[in-house]
Structures are given as C-alpha cells and as structure tokens.
Design an enzyme around this catalytic site. Structure first.
Site, PDB file in Angstrom:
ATOM      1  N   GLN A   1       0.814  -1.225   0.000  1.00 40.32           N
ATOM      2  CA  GLN A   1       0.000   0.000   0.000  1.00 40.32           C
ATOM      3  C   GLN A   1       0.846   1.274   0.000  1.00 40.32           C
ATOM      4  O   GLN A   1       0.358   2.345  -0.336  1.00 40.32           O
ATOM      5  CB  GLN A   1      -0.931   0.003   1.220  1.00 40.32           C
ATOM      6  CG  GLN A   1      -1.982  -1.081   1.161  1.00 40.32           C
ATOM      7  CD  GLN A   1      -2.819  -1.102   2.423  1.00 40.32           C
ATOM      8  OE1 GLN A   1      -2.421  -1.706   3.421  1.00 40.32           O
ATOM      9  NE2 GLN A   1      -3.955  -0.429   2.406  1.00 40.32           N
TER      10      GLN A   1
ATOM     11  N   HIS B   1      -6.756  -9.989   5.236  1.00 43.61           N
ATOM     12  CA  HIS B   1      -6.851  -8.785   4.392  1.00 43.61           C
ATOM     13  C   HIS B   1      -5.444  -8.298   4.002  1.00 43.61           C
ATOM     14  O   HIS B   1      -5.194  -7.974   2.834  1.00 43.61           O
ATOM     15  CB  HIS B   1      -7.628  -7.718   5.181  1.00 43.61           C
ATOM     16  CG  HIS B   1      -7.727  -6.370   4.538  1.00 43.61           C
ATOM     17  ND1 HIS B   1      -8.932  -5.831   4.115  1.00 43.61           N
ATOM     18  CD2 HIS B   1      -6.788  -5.421   4.264  1.00 43.61           C
ATOM     19  CE1 HIS B   1      -8.713  -4.622   3.616  1.00 43.61           C
ATOM     20  NE2 HIS B   1      -7.422  -4.343   3.695  1.00 43.61           N
ATOM     21  N   GLU B   2      -4.527  -8.276   4.971  1.00 39.23           N
ATOM     22  CA  GLU B   2      -3.159  -7.791   4.697  1.00 39.23           C
ATOM     23  C   GLU B   2      -2.392  -8.768   3.808  1.00 39.23           C
ATOM     24  O   GLU B   2      -1.646  -8.337   2.920  1.00 39.23           O
ATOM     25  CB  GLU B   2      -2.386  -7.567   6.005  1.00 39.23           C
ATOM     26  CG  GLU B   2      -3.020  -6.590   6.987  1.00 39.23           C
ATOM     27  CD  GLU B   2      -3.415  -5.266   6.395  1.00 39.23           C
ATOM     28  OE1 GLU B   2      -2.901  -4.891   5.330  1.00 39.23           O
ATOM     29  OE2 GLU B   2      -4.270  -4.598   6.990  1.00 39.23           O
TER      30      GLU B   2
ATOM     31  N   HIS C   1      -3.167  -8.190   0.290  1.00 37.87           N
ATOM     32  CA  HIS C   1      -2.428  -7.065  -0.309  1.00 37.87           C
ATOM     33  C   HIS C   1      -1.075  -7.531  -0.840  1.00 37.87           C
ATOM     34  O   HIS C   1      -0.652  -7.125  -1.920  1.00 37.87           O
ATOM     35  CB  HIS C   1      -2.181  -5.957   0.723  1.00 37.87           C
ATOM     36  CG  HIS C   1      -3.321  -5.010   0.911  1.00 37.87           C
ATOM     37  ND1 HIS C   1      -3.867  -4.268  -0.121  1.00 37.87           N
ATOM     38  CD2 HIS C   1      -4.015  -4.639   2.030  1.00 37.87           C
ATOM     39  CE1 HIS C   1      -4.845  -3.500   0.355  1.00 37.87           C
ATOM     40  NE2 HIS C   1      -4.964  -3.709   1.660  1.00 37.87           N
TER      41      HIS C   1
HETATM   42  O1  GNR Z   1      -8.009  -0.064   8.907  1.00 35.21           O
HETATM   43  C1  GNR Z   1      -8.448  -1.089   8.398  1.00 35.21           C
HETATM   44  N1  GNR Z   1      -9.574  -1.652   8.890  1.00 35.21           N
HETATM   45  C2  GNR Z   1     -10.035  -2.892   8.520  1.00 35.21           C
HETATM   46  C3  GNR Z   1     -11.325  -3.242   8.899  1.00 35.21           C
HETATM   47  C4  GNR Z   1     -11.841  -4.480   8.576  1.00 35.21           C
HETATM   48  C5  GNR Z   1     -11.057  -5.374   7.882  1.00 35.21           C
HETATM   49  C6  GNR Z   1      -9.778  -5.043   7.485  1.00 35.21           C
HETATM   50  C7  GNR Z   1      -9.271  -3.808   7.818  1.00 35.21           C
HETATM   51  S1  GNR Z   1      -7.641  -3.402   7.356  1.00 35.21           S
HETATM   52  C8  GNR Z   1      -7.775  -1.675   7.215  1.00 35.21           C
HETATM   53  C9  GNR Z   1      -6.417  -1.046   6.944  1.00 35.21           C
HETATM   54  C10 GNR Z   1      -5.926  -1.525   5.599  1.00 35.21           C
HETATM   55  O2  GNR Z   1      -6.304  -1.099   4.554  1.00 35.21           O
HETATM   56  N2  GNR Z   1      -5.081  -2.498   5.615  1.00 35.21           N
HETATM   57  O3  GNR Z   1      -4.643  -3.034   4.467  1.00 35.21           O
HETATM   58 NI    NI Z   2      -6.230  -2.734   3.046  1.00 33.80          NI
END
Ligand code: GNR
Ligand code: NI
Length: 170
Positions: A51, A134-135, A138
C-alpha cells in the site's frame, strides 16, 4: 519519522505480488517505523508494504483500541485456517470511504518473522484473523473489493476515480 503516501484503488501498483524478505536490514526497520506512523495517523488497524508502494512481504498491524499492540509480520504464511467462516465489514486505506462485507476463515494460524528475524506462530480469530487475511491479500496484489460483484466493484472504481480527479483539480 515520515508519513508515507498510500496508493489508492484502482492504482495498478496495488496488484503487484510482493517478494519475500531474505535479510532484515536497517532500511526495513526505518520502513516499519514509517509504516506504523502512517497507519496510526490514518486510523488504520493494518498496513501492508504494498500500500506504500514497497513490494516486499511486510505488514504492520495493531487491532488494539489504544495503539498498544503493534505487530510486525515479515514473510507471513497462513499455515492453517478453520472451515468456519465469518462475514465482517471491511474497509481499506487504499479504498477510502468504502465498506462492505467479506467472508473469511474465522480462525487462522499464521507463521512469520518479527522485526528481529525471530520465527513466530500466532493463533488469530475474529477481527485479528480477518485483518491478517486482508493484509496477506495485499501482498498477493489483491484488494478486498475484488471479492465483491463486478457491478459493485465498477461502481467503486468510478467513484474513486472521480474523487481522485476532483482532488487533483482543487
Ligand atoms: O483499517 C483497516 N480496517 C479494517 C477493517 C476491517 C477489515 C480489514 C481492515 S484493514 C484496514 C487497513 C488496511 O487497509 N489495511 O490493508
Ligand atoms: Ni487494506
């Protein structure tokens, strides 16, 4: 210390697959500090190196209420995931203002190196589990809205492109 610019969808660089880190150098420690500063300033709970346009397998996170549990994941790997799923509302610093439900494994076990290069294993559930998944997406060049329908994704793309054009004009 420095705040880093965050790439916004649909920036094609968000689809880069990140490379493993073979040796943790001083520049990585500087990057980690800057990523934490950027994440806390943006009120995010996680930030992947992708990111901030750095394409190595590095993530910083803190899902605590009071910024008290910083976590650094280098070369993270999910070693197991539960069949049980949860649907959580997700947001992303690279997709500002957009929130939608995504289904993920409720529990995962993840192995990684910390910033000292020590091998660790973490059992995560619920919010922490969702954030790690989620990370890791990415780092594979994947953004959460790719789990949504093409219709929703295209609407989001149009909206963000317009917002970016408006911001560039002002
Ligand atoms: O800040 C973030 N909140 C979030 C809420 C629910 C599921 C995943 C996230 S990650 C996000 C920050 C972000 O974009 N990480 O890549
Ligand atoms: Ni994210």
């Amino acid at each position: 210390m420095a705040l880093l610019p965050i790439l916004s969808y649909p920036d094609p660089r968000l689809h880069t697959v990140a490379k493993p880190i073979t040796e943790i150098g001083e520049h990585h420690l500087v990057l980690i500090r800057d990523m934490f500063e950027t994440m806390y300033e943006s009120k995010g709970i996680g930030l992947a190196a992708t990111q901030v346009n750095h394409h190595e397998r590095l993530v910083v996170m803190d899902v605590s209420e009071d910024a008290s549990k910083p976590l650094v994941l280098i070369n993270p790997k999910i070693v197991s995931m539960s069949a049980e799923r949860i649907r959580g509302e997700e947001g992303c610093l690279s997709v500002p203002g957009i929130y939608d439900g995504v289904e993920r494994a409720r529990e995962i076990q993840v192995s990684f190196l910390n910033e000292k290069g020590e091998a660790k294993t973490l059992d995560a559930e619920d919010m922490l589990s969702v954030c790690i998944q989620h990370e890791l997406d990415h780092l594979e060049g994947k953004v959460f809205i790719e789990y949504l329908s093409a219709l929703k994704r295209n609407r989001i793309k149009t909206k963000l492109l317009k917002a970016q054009k408006d911001a560039a004009r002002s």
